[in-house]
Design a protein around this motif. Structure first.
Motif, PDB file in Angstrom:
ATOM      1  N   PHE A  28       0.800  -1.355  -0.035  1.00  0.00           N
ATOM      2  CA  PHE A  28       0.020  -0.196  -0.113  1.00  0.00           C
ATOM      3  C   PHE A  28       0.748   1.260  -0.171  1.00  0.00           C
ATOM      4  N   ARG A  29       1.892   1.364   0.943  1.00  0.00           N
ATOM      5  CA  ARG A  29       2.791   2.490   0.916  1.00  0.00           C
ATOM      6  C   ARG A  29       3.452   2.956  -0.392  1.00  0.00           C
ATOM      7  N   ARG A  30       3.924   1.850  -1.225  1.00  0.00           N
ATOM      8  CA  ARG A  30       4.432   2.207  -2.584  1.00  0.00           C
ATOM      9  C   ARG A  30       3.383   2.737  -3.473  1.00  0.00           C
ATOM     10  N   LEU A  31       2.207   2.038  -3.480  1.00  0.00           N
ATOM     11  CA  LEU A  31       1.117   2.825  -4.239  1.00  0.00           C
ATOM     12  C   LEU A  31       0.640   4.177  -3.988  1.00  0.00           C
ATOM     13  N   LEU A  32       0.652   4.266  -2.510  1.00  0.00           N
ATOM     14  CA  LEU A  32       0.162   5.571  -2.038  1.00  0.00           C
ATOM     15  C   LEU A  32       1.214   6.597  -2.782  1.00  0.00           C
TER      16      LEU A  32
END
Length: 102
Positions: free
Chosen positions: A4-8
Motif C-alpha cells: 500500500f505504501r508504495r502505491l500511495l
C-alpha cells in the motif's frame, strides 16, 4: 505482494507532478521535511493520517481522491498477481477431438 505504501507514494508523486509542484514547494506548504516526503513518494515510509491530510491539502487534492486512486492501483496489482500465478491449461488438438492436459 501489494504494498500500500508504495502505491500511495506513486499516487502522491503523480498528483504533485500533475500540478507542476516540486518537493520543496510541497514540503513548505505541508510543513513536512522534503526528505520525508521523498521517502513517502518512494514507498519507503508510511504516512500517518495527519501527514497524509497535510500532503493532500498542500497538493490541493481531496484525500478521498487519493485513496480512490490508490484503491484502483491496488486492485490492478492484485489482478496482475492473480493472472501471473494462475496456471493456463494446455489444450492439445488431435484431429477433431480436443483434449485438455489440465
Amino acid at each position: 505482494m501489494v504494498l500500500f505504501r508504495r502505491l500511495l507514494g506513486e499516487v502522491l508523486r503523480s498528483q504533485r507532478m500533475r500540478r507542476g509542484l516540486t518537493l520543496r514547494e510541497v514540503s513548505a506548504e505541508a510543513r513536512v521535511s522534503l526528505g520525508y516526503i521523498s521517502e513517502i513518494e518512494r514507498g519507503q515510509k508510511e504516512a500517518s493520517s495527519e501527514l497524509l491530510a497535510s500532503l493532500c491539502n498542500a497538493l490541493d487534492v481531496p484525500l478521498s481522491n487519493v485513496l480512490s486512486d490508490v484503491s484502483e492501483a491496488v486492485a490492478r496489482e492484485e489482478l496482475a498477481l492473480e493472472l501471473a500465478t494462475t496456471p493456463i491449461p494446455v489444450v492439445r488438438r488431435t484431429g477433431d477431438v480436443v483434449a485438455s492436459a489440465a
